[in-house]
Design a protein around this motif. Sequence first.
Motif, mmCIF file in Angstrom:
data_model
loop_
_atom_site.group_PDB
_atom_site.id
_atom_site.type_symbol
_atom_site.label_atom_id
_atom_site.label_comp_id
_atom_site.label_asym_id
_atom_site.label_seq_id
_atom_site.Cartn_x
_atom_site.Cartn_y
_atom_site.Cartn_z
ATOM 1 N N SER A 193 -4.680 1.230 11.569
ATOM 2 C CA SER A 193 -4.431 1.586 10.009
ATOM 3 C C SER A 193 -4.421 0.216 9.300
ATOM 4 N N TYR A 224 -1.439 -7.649 4.054
ATOM 5 C CA TYR A 224 -2.086 -6.376 4.742
ATOM 6 C C TYR A 224 -0.710 -5.704 5.714
ATOM 7 N N LEU A 257 0.527 1.240 -1.521
ATOM 8 C CA LEU A 257 -0.501 0.671 -0.683
ATOM 9 C C LEU A 257 -1.802 1.293 -0.630
ATOM 10 N N THR A 258 -2.820 0.660 -0.472
ATOM 11 C CA THR A 258 -4.043 1.213 -0.677
ATOM 12 C C THR A 258 -4.906 1.169 0.725
ATOM 13 N N THR A 259 -5.264 1.999 1.267
ATOM 14 C CA THR A 259 -5.796 2.173 2.607
ATOM 15 C C THR A 259 -7.269 1.387 2.604
ATOM 16 N N LYS A 316 -3.697 -1.360 5.492
ATOM 17 C CA LYS A 316 -3.107 -1.137 4.122
ATOM 18 C C LYS A 316 -2.773 -2.338 3.267
ATOM 19 N N GLU A 317 -3.443 -2.515 2.156
ATOM 20 C CA GLU A 317 -3.188 -3.680 1.371
ATOM 21 C C GLU A 317 -2.048 -3.464 0.477
#
Length: 892
Positions: A737, A663, A612-614, A739-740
């Motif tokens: 937060s 997301y 997961l990318t923030t 995340k993708e």
Amino acid sequence: MSVKEFIRFDGVDDRIDFPAYTMPTSGVWFVEFSFVPSDLQKRYESMLYLNLNTLRISSNYDFAGDKGYISFSARSTSPVDENVNMNSFNLPSIQAGKLCSARLEFNLDTGVMSLTVDGVFATSETFDRPEDLRGLEFPVGKADFGRGFNISDRFFASDLKHININNQHVYDANDSRNTDTLLFDSVGGQHATLVNEPTYVDYQDAWYLEATSNNQYISISNGVDILTDVGDYLELTIQPNADADILLTGVDTNSFVVSFPANNSSRLLVRANGTANTINNSVSADDILITIRLEKKSSTVLSVSSTELQMSQDVTFADLSSLKLNRIFNVSFGYTGKFYKLVNYNQGAIQNRYNPTLSNGTGLILEDEIGGNDGTLVNFPTDNSQWVYSPVEVPDTPSTPTSSGLTATVGGAISSVLRPAISSVIQNAIGGSVSAVAQAVRRYFTSFNQNAQSHITLSSPIELDGDFEIEVLIYTPNVIDAQMVLGNSGGTNNCIFIANGDVHSRDTTGSTLVTSSPEILPNKLTKIKAVKTNGNIEVFINDTSGASGSFGSLILNRVGIRQATFFPFKGIIADLKIWKGGDRNTGMLVLDMPIDKQYENLGLVENKSAVLTTVPTNFFSSTSQSTSLAISGTANSISISADGTENYPRVAYDGVLEAGKTYLITATVDLRQTGNRVFFTGSKPSTQDLRFKFHNVGTIETKTEIIRANQTELLVFIDENIADTEPNTAALVTNVSIKEIPALTPIGTFNNITLADSQEYTQDSDGNWLGTTNYWDEDNVVSQGLETEKDVPIKGTYRIKTPDSDISLVEVPNGMPDMNSSYKFEVTIIENNGGSFSVSDTISGVAENGFTGKFEKVFIPAFYPTIKLKRQAPPVDIQFKGVSVRDYLEVN
């Protein structure tokens, strides 16, 4: 390796009462004891305690300044007060979960007292009146171990190995003559009393390798091939010191190296065939137990990760071919610290596993227990001091882990708080062994509740339009009725299900391939595998081909159910893996879902392949839909005030979402105003969005939700149901937060599940799994038509006295929960002078006359809801203990 018993102290009343003891009149008097501490922050854990009205000698475990240490004191109050204290605070901290030994000495001639911990001298002090101790008698009740202070927050919360009092009395927890109430004295014959039922637990011999100089390394002759195919990985488990540098090397440091560059353990450098990448850790590696994993994702990409370092990143190299591992550590700029394990997974199986425990604490060879390509220790001491003994707890039934591919967590419980984490880390660190006794393998399995229609929803569908491979484990009591293993919420096609003992694979067009043999058996843990290559699919059951034929594409987004609520699964689904674009050797692992935890309803289900990318949380103070909405905030915190004139006043985080992407949103909401609710959405308010809502006034809640966006704003709405006369702070939103979740590697959400649907299991030597919940309720055991009595005041130990034959003795009450598995009945017969012992209700198997030892039987709860123990003629007493009835998963 061998298994040894320790005695567990985990309550304020657990202790050992020594018999009357008389001190010598001269010379050096000492006490040695070894134990495994549990909670490092538990203060004043009392160990040795000799107490008279005017004299006290004691030793305690204490904690201060992030350090665990041992103290030793003597105090006399007559004719004057004298109090001498010392401790091991100057030595390195005692470690939870690691064996510790201490020696207390008292010179009765000079009064010199000294303390040694783990063979290292700590300190000494002088007691001015040693004559007060010479020949002094401590009567029964005035000498004990484990609870000297007799108050609620000071007790010995650890596992004891042995006590040696001046070579006059030696007590070993592993002595086979010990009972539930007596601890044998193997030298003096003065047995001690175990008070309040401290229990016995098993520990397995284990060692780790310690490098104390950065020129010490392990040479692997001719090297071993590493990271050859997609899916191959290396796992290194170590505890590095602050000056650790190079961890692994190839022929040279240009061809392959893994290191903390320039002793900087906050970043990890990986070099392959001349290309180097540096990955930053979130946590420094100094002096913590860590596992570093390098996994090959493609011909040019490695995934580098460590849970303990909070690090996970894919890095690209020009060339990852022909890599070899030639050294663990290096001759220069090397490593200092502890080494626990190195695993090399190659071409579908573990090829090499370097395990210090196999050294048995001697020699200059680090054995490869799988591939036989042993390593040679270079520049290490020749006195065996590099091998450090560190036993590890195992469950009651030791087991050998199998190579079935099951995802497992290894560990035990050393204390109510710290034991699970400590034991899990250490046992995982030591790794498996092919010897007869190995570490315990534990994991959770979750039972999909058919009546509740339990299922997992993926955050995005997995589209398999070319070659692929699917692998999954299932376990169900019903193989006749149709049950979905994998499905699609959009219709009747795109699914894999079982029915009539067969596996049915149905593609997008509805074309279905059905296996003919082997059949899936009820109440057996079964592996299903489907491999599609060049338009044809082959389905395997426990690695045996069951059918093959042409097959189209497959789109999956559910586990355990199809569209709506059709054909929900009853039983266990676990270790689901999907490779896309090829099989396990050539494709990409897009789904790696062990399903090996406890899950709450709507809880997230991990995909180990998902990274997961923030994305940035750029606060945007939109006031659309409300002219009276007052807001203020920062990138991850906003305060919302409103006067009740609008139904859905909103604020937004702007420019962080992309329409069509998914997301993972986490936020904490402090809802201040009655009648309001706060919810998040990637579109606009609607019924389906209200699932991610906060409405409990007066509480601070943190929630996580998967959201699919159709615009660029993450909207935070406040729904006012009560109009306010004055603007108020209606809600405080913090810790936002975003995340993708990559569409290619989705994560899951568990629906209609409860924590009670998951249970921890332990694997036995045959690869089967035994549940940890014991349904034998000792306080509600029913006895029928006989005399029973507890021979000793220990729960679960019974002596049966009756002149009759063939009658019921004790019975487990009805009402064991209908889990979707078999049960295993176990009992240990510890005394049987000619009688026989059986389990009724048509379960075959009788313990023969005079039988002692463990008796066990597996049965199906649907047919045998009640268990009775029977004892037959001749009419003699039978004593038994350890009765258990637990869920049991047998591997097909």
